[in-house]
Design an enzyme around this catalytic site. Structure first.
Site, PDB file in Angstrom:
ATOM      1  CB  SER A 138      -0.970  -0.146   1.259  1.00  0.00           C
ATOM      2  OG  SER A 138      -1.746   1.179   1.325  1.00  0.00           O
ATOM      3  CE1 TYR A 151      -4.121  -2.161   5.224  1.00  0.00           C
ATOM      4  CE2 TYR A 151      -3.213   0.312   5.094  1.00  0.00           C
ATOM      5  CZ  TYR A 151      -4.005  -0.996   4.719  1.00  0.00           C
ATOM      6  OH  TYR A 151      -4.073  -1.101   3.159  1.00  0.00           O
TER       7      TYR A 151
END
Ligand SMILES: NC(=O)c1ccc[n+]([C@@H]2O[C@H](COP(=O)([O-])OP(=O)(O)OC[C@H]3O[C@@H](n4cnc5c(N)ncnc54)[C@H](O)[C@@H]3O)[C@@H](O)[C@H]2O)c1
Length: 262
Positions: A138, A151
């Site tokens: 990401s 995350y």
């Protein structure tokens, strides 16, 4: 793209918007797909809608016996495994407040789940003479975002894991790459904006050179490319599918020098 037809892909987390778009894109190119997800309703409905060549296998990737079952069912249905896409994720994140259990459960899915999926698929890929793995990283892997620790760190781990996997699986003719999406129209965006794509694009615009969030199908194209034989000499790398998010610096897309003259 070449080399996708009549191959078999396992996609974890495929019941959600981005995952479902990827399943549809694979399916349209004649790739057989296994939806490996804990979401029985979403995964089952998608498999039913697409019909032949798409199978839902309820799989919690934090459980090794369920991973083994998923691979066995894939082989029984489609004869082998060519591609693995590690897309499933947990967004559990409470920054500094997160507990040890939060960290372990986040990593159990985002990192260890992906590793165990790869480990279980590897012998099947070897039987086919090779394969391709695509890990989801990401934009969050490379920058600090307020209140988020678990995350982003797990996504940074995925980028490093991709290099390690690529190194050690190259001898098996298994290529391993990652994709790093920018903000993408997805379940989270849909829920947070109450389905308002226009508003979502407006909020995303200053952070993405292309002035909007990505479409799930656009992320899927990157994954298909990395699986296809068009990417036959590409391994151990990360493909940004982020509309220019990672190219932009703190000055954003506005002239900064003139501010010195103000
Ligand atoms: N949405 C974005 O803007 C964005 C941006 C960058 C990267 N990504 C990445 O794209 C991927 C998909 O993100 P999303 O926003 O669509 O996520 P999402 O939360 O909508 O979907 C995640 C999917 O994973 C499944 N899942 C969760 N735990 C699981 C488990 N233990 N076993 C099996 N399946 C499990 C869920 O049921 C769900 O279908 C993720 O890897 C995420 O990091 C998303």
């Amino acid at each position: 793209m070449k080399g996708l037809q009549s191959k078999t892909a396992i996609v974890t987390g495929a019941a959600t918007i981005i995952g479902a778009a990827l399943v549809r894109e694979f399916h349209a190119r004649g790739t057989r797909v296994v939806i490996a997800d804990i979401d029985e309703a979403g995964g089952g409905a998608l498999a039913k809608e697409l019909g032949d060549g798409v199978l839902f296998v309820k799989t919690d990737i934090s459980d090794d016996s369920q991973i083994a079952n998923c691979v066995q069912r894939t082989v029984a249905a489609f004869g082998g495994v060519d591609f693995l896409v590690n897309l499933a994720c947990s967004y559990v994140d409470n920054g500094i407040e997160a507990t040890r259990d939060d960290w372990m459960s986040s990593y159990g899915v985002n990192v260890v789940g992906a590793v165990m999926m790869a480990k279980a698929c590897r012998p099947e890929m070897v039987k086919r003479g090779g394969g391709a793995i695509v890990n989801f990283s990401s934009i969050s892997a490379k920058v600090a975002q307020t209140g988020r620790w678990l995350y982003p760190v797990s996504k940074a781990a995925m980028a490093q894991l991709t290099r390690n996997m690529a190194m050690d699986l190259a001898g098996d003719h298994i290529r391993v790459n990652s994709v790093s999406p920018g903000w993408t129209w997805s379940r989270v965006m849909d829920e947070l904006s109450q389905g308002n794509r226009e508003k979502t694009d407006k909020v995303a615009a200053p952070y993405h050179l292309l002035g909007r969030v990505g479409n799930p199908e656009e992320v899927a194209q990157g994954v298909l490319f990395l699986c296809s034989s068009n990417a036959s000499f590409i391994t151990g790398t990360d493909l940004a599918v982020d509309g220019g998010y990672s190219a932009m610096g703190p000055e954003q897309a506005v002239p900064a020098i003139p501010r010195l003259c103000e």
